[in-house]
Design an enzyme around this catalytic site. Structure first.
Site, PDB file in Angstrom:
ATOM      1  N   HIS A  15       0.712  -0.942  -0.274  1.00 26.15           N
ATOM      2  CA  HIS A  15       0.457  -0.483  -0.261  1.00 26.15           C
ATOM      3  C   HIS A  15       0.816   0.822   0.330  1.00 26.15           C
ATOM      4  O   HIS A  15       0.641   2.205  -0.334  1.00 26.15           O
ATOM      5  CB  HIS A  15      -0.850   0.387   0.870  1.00 26.15           C
ATOM      6  CG  HIS A  15      -2.032  -0.449   1.670  1.00 26.15           C
ATOM      7  ND1 HIS A  15      -2.926  -0.703   1.202  1.00 26.15           N
ATOM      8  CD2 HIS A  15      -2.398  -2.450   0.769  1.00 26.15           C
ATOM      9  CE1 HIS A  15      -4.094  -1.969   0.948  1.00 26.15           C
ATOM     10  NE2 HIS A  15      -3.113  -2.697   1.056  1.00 26.15           N
ATOM     11  N   ASP A 117      -6.118   6.076   1.147  1.00 22.49           N
ATOM     12  CA  ASP A 117      -5.929   4.555   1.063  1.00 22.49           C
ATOM     13  C   ASP A 117      -7.390   4.043   1.488  1.00 22.49           C
ATOM     14  O   ASP A 117      -8.150   4.593   2.157  1.00 22.49           O
ATOM     15  CB  ASP A 117      -5.172   4.049   1.842  1.00 22.49           C
ATOM     16  CG  ASP A 117      -5.359   2.402   1.360  1.00 22.49           C
ATOM     17  OD1 ASP A 117      -5.831   1.399   1.255  1.00 22.49           O
ATOM     18  OD2 ASP A 117      -4.271   1.595   0.918  1.00 22.49           O
TER      19      ASP A 117
END
Length: 472
Positions: A15, A117
């Site tokens: 990520h 995110d």
């Protein structure tokens, strides 16, 4: 006045790298844009520290890295696994507010957006306090994004208890897939009856508030999925801007990488099958032994990234394997054709001419990396959205062969064992040019399309230009 974007990545290696590399791409494409990346400390993924140090050692103009204060891990690690990151960002809200407050007081800076995110979308509360537009980053593909929105719609609008799909034979007609999707391929957290699925569904409800969703994919890879989401007026605009990859390998252990790549230098072209299952990809001992026997029987050279099991509640990933997990005499019998390692420099390995096939857990970053280097994949998904990614690679796109799509390994509690005979057969299929030439050809074609997408006037290049028009 300079325009500033704030990026808030989840502190898991895949990520984080995706968002930092995206920040670099944004800066390179727009000379009046700066990006500040806010990084949280996460105790499990030790690779983050190395990557963070590499960023600070080689600063990028107009890219600012801010390490947020550490949060006591007991405040989030004791939560159910699906709630760890939402709980982490909840505890970071005060610190994010402080950063944004300082930035808004500057007469030379205008915050044009906050990009979070998908697991951190609850930070939108803080952005709203400053009237800052919000955007979502999806590190997973558009196919999965469509499934998540579909499950959320079934739950909220159709009053369907999605947990009933667990262990069922139901096939879902998901708008982002051309083929019916077995419901059991949904991430297990969506199907848990203990309330954990509510955590995930709430995140996707929140996503709908954003001004746009930026996805690490490209039009040519997922045309059906991307078009389906764009046709849904209840979903924010979709911006596919990938593949965004860590091509320079920041954060890798250069000494270990040199040893591994040196071994590959001594192997014939396209002769090595590479097995790697991601940061959390470990197997119980009985499965490790079946993999070892399957590899040995296949007769192919192999590079195997083998990690010990991580137990629920552990706070550090282990990077080394134990010889005790392997069959007696295995290392001696295969010494001329194998290398068994812990950590692997995956991008560099996939780029090496000695590698001819990739056995992968099908994390989305690994999917993109295999496509970028034109590497045929044998799918072995383990957790999260990986079953769905494998289904997409095999059934929707025809870019992979299947070893197993039903395997699930949540903290190594899987009772299902893939036998050595099946592993041997599928590895031979992956590595044999004759029977597998169609897939190899399609992967090579997609490799070229991925590079065109990122070049001037390519699909991702154009999509990013449209995003800049919206942001600026």
């Amino acid at each position: 006045m300079k325009s500033e974007l704030i990026f808030l990545p989840v502190p898991a290696f895949g990520h984080l790298v995706g968002m930092v590399e995206m920040a670099k791409l944004f800066i390179s494409r727009h000379e009046n844009l700066s990006v500040t990346v806010l990084i949280s400390k996460f105790f499990i993924d030790t690779g983050i520290d190395n990557y963070n140090k590499s960023l600070l050692a080689k600063p990028t103009p107009r890219l600012t890295i801010i390490n947020l204060p550490e949060i006591d891990p007991q405040k989030y690690l004791l939560k159910p696994r699906c709630a760890i990151f939402p709980s982490l960002i909840e505890n970071q809200k005060t610190h994010v507010r402080d950063v944004m407050s300082r930035m808004t007081q500057s007469e030379s800076t205008r915050i044009v957006g906050l990009l979070a995110d998908i697991l951190f979308v609850d930070i939108f509360d803080i952005a709203d306090e400053f009237n800052v537009p919000t955007y979502v980053y999806s590190p997973a593909g558009t196919g999965f994004l469509g499934l998540a929105f579909h499950l959320q719609t079934l739950n909220d609008d159709k009053k369907q208890d999605v947990t009933e799909f667990r262990n069922s034979d139901t096939e879902l007609l998901v708008p982002s897939f051309a083929n019916p999707v077995p419901a059991e391929f949904s991430p297990s957290i969506f199907l848990e009856k203990d309330g954990r699925h509510d955590v995930l569904l709430s995140l996707y409800r929140r996503c709908r508030e954003a001004k746009g969703i930026i996805v690490n994919t490209f039009e040519e890879l997922e045309p059906y999925a991307i078009n389906s989401l764009r046709m849904d007026s209840m979903i924010p605009p979709i911006y596919p801007v990938g593949p965004i990859l860590n091509l320079n390998g920041e954060g890798q252990n250069s000494d270990e990488a040199a040893v591994i790549l040196g071994w590959l230098d001594d192997q014939p072209p396209s002769s090595v099958v590479f097995l790697c299952f991601g940061s959390f990809g470990s197997f119980p001992e009985n499965q490790v032994k079946e993999i070892a026997m399957g590899l040995e029987r296949s007769g192919h050279r192999f590079l195997w990234s083998l990690r010990p099991c991580i137990s629920e509640g552990e706070t550090t990933l282990q990077l080394k394997y134990s010889n005790l997990e392997l069959p007696a005499g295995f290392l001696d019998r295969t010494s001329c054709v194998r290398k068994v390692i812990g950590w692997a420099p995956q991008m560099a390995v996939l780029a090496h001419e000695a590698v001819g096939g990739f056995v992968s857990h099908c994390g989305w970053n690994s999917v993109l990396e295999s496509v970028w280097y034109g590497m045929p994949v044998a799918t072995w998904p383990m957790y999260g959205e990986q079953q769905l990614n494998a289904f997409e690679m095999v059934k929707e796109l025809g870019l992979a062969v299947e070893i197993e799509v039903d395997y699930r390994n949540e903290y190594n509690k899987s009772d299902f064992i893939v036998k050595a005979d099946e592993i041997e057969t599928k590895i031979k299929k992956l590595m044999m040019d004759g029977k597998n030439s169609k897939i190899r050809k399609k992967v090579k074609e997609m490799k070229e399309k991925s590079r065109v997408a990122m070049s001037e006037n390519g699909s991702s290049y154009t999509s990013l230009a449209k995003l800049f028009e919206e942001i600026m």
